[in-house]
Design a protein around this motif. Structure first.
Motif, PDB file in Angstrom:
ATOM      1  N   GLY A 102      15.992  -7.165  19.610  1.00  0.00           N
ATOM      2  CA  GLY A 102      14.901  -6.031  19.686  1.00  0.00           C
ATOM      3  C   GLY A 102      15.115  -5.354  18.333  1.00  0.00           C
ATOM      4  N   GLU A 103      15.927  -5.769  17.561  1.00  0.00           N
ATOM      5  CA  GLU A 103      15.878  -4.756  16.272  1.00  0.00           C
ATOM      6  C   GLU A 103      14.442  -4.712  15.486  1.00  0.00           C
ATOM      7  N   GLN A 104      13.989  -3.433  15.284  1.00  0.00           N
ATOM      8  CA  GLN A 104      12.875  -3.283  14.214  1.00  0.00           C
ATOM      9  C   GLN A 104      12.862  -2.393  13.482  1.00  0.00           C
ATOM     10  N   PHE A 105      12.025  -2.243  12.334  1.00  0.00           N
ATOM     11  CA  PHE A 105      12.069  -1.413  11.142  1.00  0.00           C
ATOM     12  C   PHE A 105      10.879  -0.509  11.261  1.00  0.00           C
ATOM     13  N   ASP A 106      11.007   0.582  10.493  1.00  0.00           N
ATOM     14  CA  ASP A 106       9.802   1.240  10.000  1.00  0.00           C
ATOM     15  C   ASP A 106       9.237   0.837   8.971  1.00  0.00           C
ATOM     16  N   VAL A 107       9.791   0.415   8.082  1.00  0.00           N
ATOM     17  CA  VAL A 107       9.203  -0.196   6.726  1.00  0.00           C
ATOM     18  C   VAL A 107       9.911  -1.573   6.444  1.00  0.00           C
ATOM     19  N   VAL A 108       8.824  -2.604   6.381  1.00  0.00           N
ATOM     20  CA  VAL A 108       9.351  -4.003   5.935  1.00  0.00           C
ATOM     21  C   VAL A 108       8.601  -4.092   4.440  1.00  0.00           C
ATOM     22  N   VAL A 109       9.418  -4.721   3.591  1.00  0.00           N
ATOM     23  CA  VAL A 109       9.032  -4.950   2.205  1.00  0.00           C
ATOM     24  C   VAL A 109       9.467  -6.409   1.809  1.00  0.00           C
ATOM     25  N   CYS A 110       8.470  -6.938   1.061  1.00  0.00           N
ATOM     26  CA  CYS A 110       8.842  -8.414   0.353  1.00  0.00           C
ATOM     27  C   CYS A 110       8.401  -8.394  -0.994  1.00  0.00           C
ATOM     28  N   GLN A 111       9.077  -8.195  -1.826  1.00  0.00           N
ATOM     29  CA  GLN A 111       8.765  -8.292  -3.556  1.00  0.00           C
ATOM     30  C   GLN A 111       8.921  -9.470  -4.161  1.00  0.00           C
ATOM     31  N   GLN A 112       7.845 -10.315  -4.326  1.00  0.00           N
ATOM     32  CA  GLN A 112       7.942 -11.550  -4.996  1.00  0.00           C
ATOM     33  C   GLN A 112       8.844 -12.578  -4.425  1.00  0.00           C
ATOM     34  N   GLY A 113       8.619 -12.630  -3.159  1.00  0.00           N
ATOM     35  CA  GLY A 113       9.485 -13.655  -2.229  1.00  0.00           C
ATOM     36  C   GLY A 113       8.565 -14.564  -1.604  1.00  0.00           C
ATOM     37  N   LEU A 114       7.353 -13.872  -0.989  1.00  0.00           N
ATOM     38  CA  LEU A 114       6.364 -14.661  -0.141  1.00  0.00           C
ATOM     39  C   LEU A 114       5.784 -16.034  -0.801  1.00  0.00           C
ATOM     40  N   GLN A 115       5.831 -15.984  -2.180  1.00  0.00           N
ATOM     41  CA  GLN A 115       5.212 -17.229  -2.819  1.00  0.00           C
ATOM     42  C   GLN A 115       5.915 -18.473  -2.856  1.00  0.00           C
ATOM     43  N   PHE A 116       7.421 -18.192  -2.479  1.00  0.00           N
ATOM     44  CA  PHE A 116       8.339 -19.073  -2.302  1.00  0.00           C
ATOM     45  C   PHE A 116       8.591 -19.757  -1.051  1.00  0.00           C
ATOM     46  N   PHE A 117       7.984 -19.103   0.056  1.00  0.00           N
ATOM     47  CA  PHE A 117       8.310 -19.451   1.476  1.00  0.00           C
ATOM     48  C   PHE A 117       7.816 -20.659   1.836  1.00  0.00           C
ATOM     49  N   PRO A 118       8.255 -21.815   2.121  1.00  0.00           N
ATOM     50  CA  PRO A 118       7.776 -23.045   2.623  1.00  0.00           C
ATOM     51  C   PRO A 118       6.268 -22.933   3.697  1.00  0.00           C
ATOM     52  N   ASP A 119       6.928 -22.095   4.659  1.00  0.00           N
ATOM     53  CA  ASP A 119       6.269 -21.620   5.726  1.00  0.00           C
ATOM     54  C   ASP A 119       5.709 -20.236   5.846  1.00  0.00           C
ATOM     55  N   LYS A 120       4.654 -19.918   5.245  1.00  0.00           N
ATOM     56  CA  LYS A 120       4.303 -18.838   5.020  1.00  0.00           C
ATOM     57  C   LYS A 120       3.559 -17.949   6.368  1.00  0.00           C
ATOM     58  N   PRO A 121       2.901 -18.607   7.159  1.00  0.00           N
ATOM     59  CA  PRO A 121       2.598 -18.183   8.550  1.00  0.00           C
ATOM     60  C   PRO A 121       3.662 -17.791   9.444  1.00  0.00           C
ATOM     61  N   ALA A 122       4.737 -18.764   9.257  1.00  0.00           N
ATOM     62  CA  ALA A 122       5.904 -18.206  10.102  1.00  0.00           C
ATOM     63  C   ALA A 122       6.769 -17.118   9.475  1.00  0.00           C
ATOM     64  N   ALA A 123       6.632 -16.968   8.145  1.00  0.00           N
ATOM     65  CA  ALA A 123       7.358 -15.718   7.649  1.00  0.00           C
ATOM     66  C   ALA A 123       6.614 -14.278   7.849  1.00  0.00           C
ATOM     67  N   ALA A 124       5.210 -14.524   7.715  1.00  0.00           N
ATOM     68  CA  ALA A 124       4.329 -13.292   8.268  1.00  0.00           C
ATOM     69  C   ALA A 124       4.504 -12.929   9.527  1.00  0.00           C
ATOM     70  N   ALA A 125       4.682 -13.945  10.587  1.00  0.00           N
ATOM     71  CA  ALA A 125       4.849 -13.593  11.868  1.00  0.00           C
ATOM     72  C   ALA A 125       6.328 -13.018  12.059  1.00  0.00           C
ATOM     73  N   GLN A 126       7.352 -13.431  11.209  1.00  0.00           N
ATOM     74  CA  GLN A 126       8.599 -12.888  11.396  1.00  0.00           C
ATOM     75  C   GLN A 126       8.638 -11.360  10.921  1.00  0.00           C
ATOM     76  N   MET A 127       7.625 -11.033   9.782  1.00  0.00           N
ATOM     77  CA  MET A 127       7.547  -9.728   9.089  1.00  0.00           C
ATOM     78  C   MET A 127       6.909  -8.831  10.372  1.00  0.00           C
ATOM     79  N   ARG A 128       6.088  -9.392  11.145  1.00  0.00           N
ATOM     80  CA  ARG A 128       5.461  -8.467  11.995  1.00  0.00           C
ATOM     81  C   ARG A 128       6.491  -8.384  13.338  1.00  0.00           C
ATOM     82  N   ARG A 129       7.109  -9.344  13.613  1.00  0.00           N
ATOM     83  CA  ARG A 129       8.196  -9.033  14.560  1.00  0.00           C
ATOM     84  C   ARG A 129       9.055  -8.100  14.075  1.00  0.00           C
TER      85      ARG A 129
END
Length: 267
Positions: A102-129
């Motif tokens: 149940g842990e959530q955050f008021d602010v989520v940031v990702c600086q120059q990391g997204l381009q390296f993620f093999p599964d970008k949709p999964a990473a975006a879904a985790q950011m949303r979570r």
């Protein structure tokens, strides 16, 4: 940075010493200003590296907030912990964030990391979570190096030795796919802007060497080399890159333009 570069024991320390301040801190400050922190905010920095964004957030919030940094590299996190032991550093993958129930955050940031993620949709879904309802997201990815002459010219020098290099750092330079990715993950009020800034380095030599190490590590030829051959090629590329740096000489150092996409959204 590529896995090969990360695996070298000295690389995270070099990254922190030579890149965190002049290269990454100005953008970290921009991101933190963009998300408009408030006292008590909980902040999550994904793909934190040695932690410059998390540290800027901590500086702004002081004790009136909570900051977590997550990275896949234990070596980068070891440096982060040594520099800022009061931040909650966690080792984990962006596609399966190590969050408490149940842990959530008021602010989520990702600086120059997204381009390296093999599964970008999964990473975006985790950011949303990870983002609380009404929370703020900020994601930055460098523009293509075709738009950044400084890095484009250095890549071309390296390609004389290594053949074509697909530079992952600049692999998510088109803003449209980033916008679609965040919308598909369920984010609201998605906004994309392109931001350019002049980067200044008092000493260009460490930047050139680290950039060369990264390029060799990202090339198919470089990954097949033994350590001695790789060192020889790095030295040759560094030497041959000197003429490419001259147009960017600024007093005793370097100055060049660098551009990033900045995506912001709400939960």
């Amino acid at each position: 940075m590529p896995n090969h570069a990360m695996s070298q024991a000295s690389f995270p320390e070099m990254y922190e010493r030579w890149l965190a301040g002049p290269l990454f801190r100005p953008w970290a400050e921009m991101i933190i200003e963009e998300v408009a922190l408030s006292p008590g905010d909980r902040v999550l920095d994904i793909a934190c590296g040695t932690g410059i964004v998390a540290r800027v957030a901590r500086e702004r919030l002081g004790d009136a907030g909570y900051v977590v940094g997550i990275d896949v590299s234990s070596d980068m996190l070891a440096v982060a912990r040594a520099v800022a032991p009061s931040i909650d550093w966690r080792e984990g993958n962006a596609s399966a964030l190590p969050l408490h129930d149940g842990e959530q955050f008021d602010v989520v940031v990702c600086q120059q990391g997204l381009q390296f993620f093999p599964d970008k949709p999964a990473a975006a879904a985790q950011m949303r979570r990870a983002l609380a309802k009404g929370g703020r997201l900020a994601v930055a990815t460098w523009r293509s190096d075709d738009e950044i002459p400084f890095f484009r010219e250095l890549r071309r020098v390296a390609e004389r030795h290594l053949g074509a290099i697909a530079d992952q750092r600049h692999s998510f330079g088109d803003a449209a796919p980033a916008e679609a990715l965040l919308r598909d993950a369920g984010f609201h009020e998605v906004r994309l802007t392109t931001v350019s800034r002049t980067m200044r380095f008092q000493d260009g030599a460490p930047l050139l060497r680290l950039n060369t190490m990264a390029l060799v590590g990202m090339s198919a030829v470089g990954r097949e080399m033994g350590d001695q051959e790789r060192k020889r090629v790095v030295e040759a590329i560094v030497s041959e890159s000197a003429p490419a740096l001259r147009p960017y000489a600024d007093g005793s150092g370097l100055a060049f333009e660098l551009s990033t996409n900045l995506a912001t959204a709400e939960g």
